[in-house]
Design a protein around this motif. Structure first.
Motif, mmCIF file in Angstrom:
data_model
loop_
_atom_site.group_PDB
_atom_site.id
_atom_site.type_symbol
_atom_site.label_atom_id
_atom_site.label_comp_id
_atom_site.label_asym_id
_atom_site.label_seq_id
_atom_site.Cartn_x
_atom_site.Cartn_y
_atom_site.Cartn_z
ATOM 1 N N LEU A 54 -71.055 -89.385 72.204
ATOM 2 C CA LEU A 54 -69.563 -89.536 71.634
ATOM 3 C C LEU A 54 -69.283 -90.571 70.990
ATOM 4 O O LEU A 54 -68.758 -90.817 69.964
ATOM 5 C CB LEU A 54 -68.809 -89.019 72.657
ATOM 6 N N LEU A 134 -61.916 -83.062 67.427
ATOM 7 C CA LEU A 134 -61.675 -83.599 68.919
ATOM 8 C C LEU A 134 -61.526 -82.282 69.685
ATOM 9 O O LEU A 134 -62.173 -82.212 70.719
ATOM 10 C CB LEU A 134 -60.350 -84.341 69.082
ATOM 11 N N ALA A 135 -60.888 -81.359 69.281
ATOM 12 C CA ALA A 135 -60.882 -80.138 69.889
ATOM 13 C C ALA A 135 -62.193 -79.265 70.115
ATOM 14 O O ALA A 135 -62.419 -78.876 71.097
ATOM 15 C CB ALA A 135 -59.806 -79.087 69.342
ATOM 16 N N SER A 136 -62.920 -79.555 69.000
ATOM 17 C CA SER A 136 -64.176 -78.787 69.150
ATOM 18 C C SER A 136 -65.186 -79.642 70.032
ATOM 19 O O SER A 136 -66.078 -78.914 70.793
ATOM 20 C CB SER A 136 -64.955 -78.738 67.730
ATOM 21 N N SER A 137 -64.868 -81.059 70.051
ATOM 22 C CA SER A 137 -65.935 -81.851 70.923
ATOM 23 C C SER A 137 -65.440 -81.562 72.472
ATOM 24 O O SER A 137 -66.385 -81.248 73.177
ATOM 25 C CB SER A 137 -65.665 -83.039 70.699
ATOM 26 N N ILE A 138 -64.354 -81.180 72.631
ATOM 27 C CA ILE A 138 -63.669 -80.940 74.083
ATOM 28 C C ILE A 138 -64.276 -79.546 74.487
ATOM 29 O O ILE A 138 -64.829 -79.335 75.629
ATOM 30 C CB ILE A 138 -62.192 -80.984 74.319
ATOM 31 N N THR A 139 -64.229 -78.635 73.541
ATOM 32 C CA THR A 139 -64.874 -77.414 73.812
ATOM 33 C C THR A 139 -66.190 -77.307 74.187
ATOM 34 O O THR A 139 -66.689 -76.661 75.040
ATOM 35 C CB THR A 139 -64.603 -76.330 72.627
ATOM 36 N N ILE A 141 -67.994 -79.774 75.381
ATOM 37 C CA ILE A 141 -68.201 -80.511 76.627
ATOM 38 C C ILE A 141 -67.858 -79.629 77.593
ATOM 39 O O ILE A 141 -68.510 -79.599 78.634
ATOM 40 C CB ILE A 141 -67.149 -81.749 76.565
ATOM 41 N N LEU A 142 -66.857 -78.740 77.663
ATOM 42 C CA LEU A 142 -66.359 -77.812 78.767
ATOM 43 C C LEU A 142 -67.720 -76.608 78.873
ATOM 44 O O LEU A 142 -67.921 -76.211 79.909
ATOM 45 C CB LEU A 142 -65.220 -77.097 78.560
#
Length: 199
Positions: A54, A134-139, A141-142
């Motif tokens: 990241l 950012l939203a896609s990266s969090i998705t 990672i989850l």
């Protein structure tokens, strides 16, 4: 969002299909009471690699043109080709030797995860995160968190079936190589790099 989850699943599987064999070896080597330490060590090691990826990806996002960033897709393509033509060392012997030389299972597994998966994971994750919001990266990672849990459980169950381990060890590199190449082509396409050169 479903496409992002699918991308995360594909990226994790491609970088961890070989590591599934390593986890099976680890679970077959350690005592049952250390199984949670194996899971925690794998989780920590992967987290370190994701944070590094990241960090690098966010620096690369400063590049103004998306199509230039898309050239990072060449990295997994070259990794896939390299995997097809290279010979890997005896993973089982190396893992067992490392586990026997360390008393702390958590740190041992974390180290094995970083050393074994480091180059591959960073090489795949950086191009992936570099083109994501950012939203896609969090998705993603989850999604990785869920996949880590599934892989640990799967490797624990498969460690009791030697035939599966042998098949993965024999064909895992080929599966990984083709998925790497596919991911690289996806990054080149999604970022507009291919269209830039075709036009």
């Amino acid at each position: 969002m479903l496409q992002t989850i699918f991308t995360g699943i594909t990226a994790y599987i491609s970088t961890s299909i070989d590591y599934l064999v390593v986890l099976m070896i680890i679970f077959g080597t350690v005592n049952k009471r250390n199984h949670w330490s194996v899971y925690a060590g794998n989780l920590f090691g992967t987290a370190v690699l994701v944070v590094i990826s990241l960090f690098i990806a966010n620096i690369l996002k400063l590049i103004p043109e998306d199509w230039i960033l898309g050239l990072l897709g060449l990295i997994p393509i070259f990794m896939g080709i390299h995997l097809l033509i290279s010979n890997e060392e005896d993973t089982e012997a190396a893992v067992e030797k490392h586990l026997q030389s360390k008393k702390n299972v958590f740190l041992s597994v974390a180290t094995i995860t970083i050393v074994t998966c480091g180059a591959d994971n960073i090489g795949i994750y950086v191009p992936l995160f570099a083109q994501m919001t950012l939203a896609s990266s969090i998705t993603v990672i989850l999604t990785f968190l869920v996949m880590i849990s599934l892989f640990c459980l799967t490797s624990l169950l498969l460690s009791k079936i030697p035939l599966v381990a042998n098949l993965l060890e024999r064909f895992g590199d080929y599966i990984t190589a083709f998925v790497y190449i596919g991911l690289g082509l996806y990054i080149l396409w999604e970022s507009g790099t291919l269209m830039h050169f075709l036009n």
